[in-house]
Design a protein around this motif. Structure first.
Motif, mmCIF file in Angstrom:
data_model
loop_
_atom_site.group_PDB
_atom_site.id
_atom_site.type_symbol
_atom_site.label_atom_id
_atom_site.label_comp_id
_atom_site.label_asym_id
_atom_site.label_seq_id
_atom_site.Cartn_x
_atom_site.Cartn_y
_atom_site.Cartn_z
ATOM 1 N N VAL A 9 61.837 54.852 -8.355
ATOM 2 C CA VAL A 9 62.570 54.219 -7.758
ATOM 3 C C VAL A 9 62.048 53.377 -6.759
ATOM 4 N N LEU A 10 62.465 51.750 -6.073
ATOM 5 C CA LEU A 10 62.037 51.844 -4.845
ATOM 6 C C LEU A 10 63.232 52.072 -3.779
ATOM 7 N N ARG A 11 63.069 52.022 -2.663
ATOM 8 C CA ARG A 11 63.286 52.277 -1.355
ATOM 9 C C ARG A 11 62.833 51.587 -0.733
ATOM 10 N N VAL A 12 64.423 51.136 -0.471
ATOM 11 C CA VAL A 12 64.048 50.292 0.954
ATOM 12 C C VAL A 12 64.709 50.721 2.719
ATOM 13 N N THR A 13 64.150 50.619 3.675
ATOM 14 C CA THR A 13 64.439 50.713 4.476
ATOM 15 C C THR A 13 64.421 49.489 5.738
ATOM 16 N N ASN A 14 65.707 49.616 6.656
ATOM 17 C CA ASN A 14 65.462 48.458 7.302
ATOM 18 C C ASN A 14 65.287 49.310 8.766
ATOM 19 N N GLN A 15 65.078 48.123 9.919
ATOM 20 C CA GLN A 15 65.071 48.583 11.358
ATOM 21 C C GLN A 15 65.538 49.809 11.681
ATOM 22 N N SER A 16 67.044 49.915 11.977
ATOM 23 C CA SER A 16 67.488 50.811 12.046
ATOM 24 C C SER A 16 67.661 52.641 11.300
ATOM 25 N N GLY A 17 66.030 52.559 10.559
ATOM 26 C CA GLY A 17 66.267 53.436 9.895
ATOM 27 C C GLY A 17 67.066 53.237 8.352
ATOM 28 N N ARG A 18 68.347 53.091 7.876
ATOM 29 C CA ARG A 18 68.562 53.154 7.123
ATOM 30 C C ARG A 18 68.668 52.613 5.888
ATOM 31 N N THR A 19 68.405 53.804 4.828
ATOM 32 C CA THR A 19 67.347 53.622 3.307
ATOM 33 C C THR A 19 68.504 53.105 2.542
ATOM 34 N N ILE A 20 67.938 52.955 1.877
ATOM 35 C CA ILE A 20 68.766 52.418 0.009
ATOM 36 C C ILE A 20 67.795 53.148 -1.425
ATOM 37 N N THR A 21 68.552 53.566 -1.931
ATOM 38 C CA THR A 21 67.320 53.200 -3.300
ATOM 39 C C THR A 21 67.687 53.069 -4.580
ATOM 40 N N LEU A 22 66.623 51.879 -5.075
ATOM 41 C CA LEU A 22 67.477 51.323 -5.433
ATOM 42 C C LEU A 22 66.273 51.593 -7.308
ATOM 43 N N ASP A 23 66.927 52.009 -8.012
ATOM 44 C CA ASP A 23 66.721 52.169 -9.537
ATOM 45 C C ASP A 23 66.547 51.506 -10.148
ATOM 46 N N ARG A 24 66.173 51.416 -11.810
ATOM 47 C CA ARG A 24 66.073 50.725 -12.556
ATOM 48 C C ARG A 24 67.151 49.952 -13.414
ATOM 49 N N GLU A 25 68.665 50.724 -12.780
ATOM 50 C CA GLU A 25 69.638 50.093 -13.535
ATOM 51 C C GLU A 25 69.905 49.523 -12.526
ATOM 52 N N ALA A 26 69.939 49.221 -10.954
ATOM 53 C CA ALA A 26 69.717 48.437 -10.286
ATOM 54 C C ALA A 26 69.456 47.511 -10.219
ATOM 55 N N LEU A 27 68.309 47.393 -10.501
ATOM 56 C CA LEU A 27 67.020 46.334 -10.441
ATOM 57 C C LEU A 27 67.407 45.350 -11.371
ATOM 58 N N ASP A 28 68.057 46.308 -12.428
ATOM 59 C CA ASP A 28 68.436 45.104 -13.778
ATOM 60 C C ASP A 28 69.984 44.433 -13.783
ATOM 61 N N ALA A 29 70.015 44.805 -12.570
ATOM 62 C CA ALA A 29 71.685 43.767 -12.287
ATOM 63 C C ALA A 29 71.140 42.712 -11.450
ATOM 64 N N VAL A 30 69.737 42.688 -11.371
ATOM 65 C CA VAL A 30 69.205 41.314 -11.129
ATOM 66 C C VAL A 30 68.936 40.216 -12.265
ATOM 67 N N PRO A 31 69.593 39.119 -12.300
ATOM 68 C CA PRO A 31 69.331 38.136 -13.838
ATOM 69 C C PRO A 31 67.532 38.171 -13.266
ATOM 70 N N GLU A 32 66.773 38.218 -15.252
ATOM 71 C CA GLU A 32 65.620 38.934 -15.196
ATOM 72 C C GLU A 32 65.457 37.523 -15.327
ATOM 73 N N THR A 33 63.982 37.172 -15.019
ATOM 74 C CA THR A 33 63.735 35.831 -15.210
ATOM 75 C C THR A 33 61.716 35.458 -15.625
ATOM 76 N N THR A 34 61.102 34.637 -16.517
ATOM 77 C CA THR A 34 59.253 34.631 -16.546
ATOM 78 C C THR A 34 59.021 33.706 -16.199
ATOM 79 N N LYS A 35 57.990 34.321 -15.722
ATOM 80 C CA LYS A 35 57.141 32.969 -15.250
ATOM 81 C C LYS A 35 55.549 33.070 -15.254
ATOM 82 N N THR A 36 54.841 31.875 -15.561
ATOM 83 C CA THR A 36 53.797 31.549 -16.020
ATOM 84 C C THR A 36 53.124 31.213 -14.434
#
Length: 410
Positions: free
Chosen positions: A211-238
């Motif tokens: 999981v990926l933990r994301v915390t902002n300046q106020s201390g609020r944290t969200i957690t992104l698992d693979r399912e949440a990340l896969d909602a983002v369009p995937e791409t391949t770059k060289t």
């Protein structure tokens, strides 16, 4: 070698030449030369303005070869360019003679009291992968009176003439190096794991369901698992990666999510107006503080796959940040946490080992601004360091194209 300008002006009485070796291919240097604008020149433009030759604001955005005091006569990509004109530059207000567009017209002009003059640029590729650009200025008076009048003027302006030529060469070099990787060599063979020594043998476990933990300046944290990340369009770059120790790896394919898309889908709504940097933390304890503006580029990746295979431990599993225009120490591996902050978090390795930003095209290897010394030291250390990473016989080739710090999508 006799150039076309020299052939057109065989009776030269006054001349000068200047050269500069640029860490770029001839094609890149040629593009920099032909796109050079008056705004790029730090010394020349003010001097030309004093001579009354560049009077309008728009002139600063015009190209030097096409809109200079001499006419563009010859353009042979990517090796040679020449400009020439007929005039009386010794006049208080420079006087121009008949307009010509061909070198043979300049060669055939014989009217007394004038000066035929020109400047050319010759590009030569060197074995090192660099390009030597030479500019030569040639001046041929049409009679003895013009020679005497120009000689007095030449004695006055000769130092400034040299200053202008060197200013042009440096401006061409700046354009050629922009978005490129100066001082790098390509490592031949597979890319090893690399990073600061204290993190190479750190013990940590890669979770099966990261999981990926994301915390902002106020201390609020969200957690992104693979399912949440896969909602983002995937791409391949060289992309090409550049280690601060002067070696680079070309053409690695990364699959994952563009950081701009990750920001849009998950992070921007979690950020605050004062967010200016992001601090990335890896499972191995490494951290990197990176300005947000450096991350919101089309070629920055948050990757899970390398060359068609899921990231191995050596290359940053489960997720790796890939920022091709920053040195490798900012391309953090094993990313598990992101903190959104309103300031730069200074690394204990700054400024001795790291620069606060680490841009490759500006050669921000560290914060001490002694890049020649750094290259020399890294040149001594690079082979034993790579051997410690498992590369038995490190070999290199010149970065002949000076890899552009961009991406090629699939």
């Amino acid at each position: 070698m006799m150039t076309k300008l020299a052939e057109a002006l065989p009776g030269v009485s006054f001349s000068e030449a200047h050269s500069l070796d640029i860490e770029a291919s001839a094609e890149v240097v040629w593009a920099a030369l032909t796109s050079l604008e008056w705004n790029d020149l730090r010394v020349t433009a003010p001097l030309m303005l004093l001579r009354g030759m560049r009077r309008t604001p728009a002139a600063g955005r015009q190209r030097v070869l096409e809109h200079g005091p001499a006419t563009l006569m010859c353009l042979e990509s990517p090796k040679y360019a020449a400009t020439a004109a007929i005039g009386r530059p010794w006049k208080l207000i420079p006087e121009f003679g008949p307009k010509t567009t061909e070198l043979h017209d300049i060669a055939g002009f014989r009217e007394p009291g004038w000066l035929k003059y020109g400047m050319d640029f010759t590009l030569e590729e060197l074995p090192t992968g660099h390009t030597r650009i030479t500019t030569t200025t040639l001046c041929e008076p049409t009679d003895e009176l013009a020679r005497r009048q120009f000689r007095r003027y030449w004695l006055l302006i000769r130092p400034f003439s040299g200053l202008i030529r060197r200013d042009m060469l440096r401006a061409i070099a700046r354009r050629a190096r922009k978005g490129m990787a100066p001082g790098q060599r390509v490592l031949i063979g597979p890319a090893p794991r690399f990073g600061l020594p204290q993190y190479l043998r750190t013990t940590f476990t890669i979770p099966q369901n990261p999981v990926l933990r994301v915390t902002n300046q106020s201390g609020r944290t969200i957690t992104l698992d693979r399912e949440a990340l896969d909602a983002v369009p995937e791409t391949t770059k060289t992309l090409d990666l550049h280690c601060v120790m002067t070696w680079s790896v070309e053409g690695t394919q990364w699959t994952g999510w563009r950081f701009t898309d990750l920001w849009t889908h998950h992070l921007s709504e979690h950020a605050q107006p004062s967010t200016m940097e992001l601090i990335f933390t890896g499972l191995d304890g490494a951290t990197a503080s990176i300005p947000l503006v450096e991350l919101l580029r089309n070629d920055v990746m948050f990757a899970h796959t390398r060359d068609g295979k899921p990231l191995a431990r050596d290359h940053g599993a489960p997720y790796r940040l890939v920022v091709p225009h920053l040195y490798g120490y900012k391309n953090l591996k094993h990313v598990c946490e992101i903190n959104l902050v309103d300031r730069h978090l200074r690394s204990p390795h700054e400024p001795w080992i790291m620069h606060r930003v680490g841009r490759v095209d500006r050669e921000e290897r560290h914060g001490l601004r002694v890049n020649r010394l750094a290259r020399f030291v890294y040149g001594i250390l690079v082979r034993p360091t790579l051997r410690s990473y498992g590369v038995r016989d490190p070999r290199f080739r010149p970065l002949t194209r000076n890899a552009r710090l961009g991406a090629r999508e699939r």
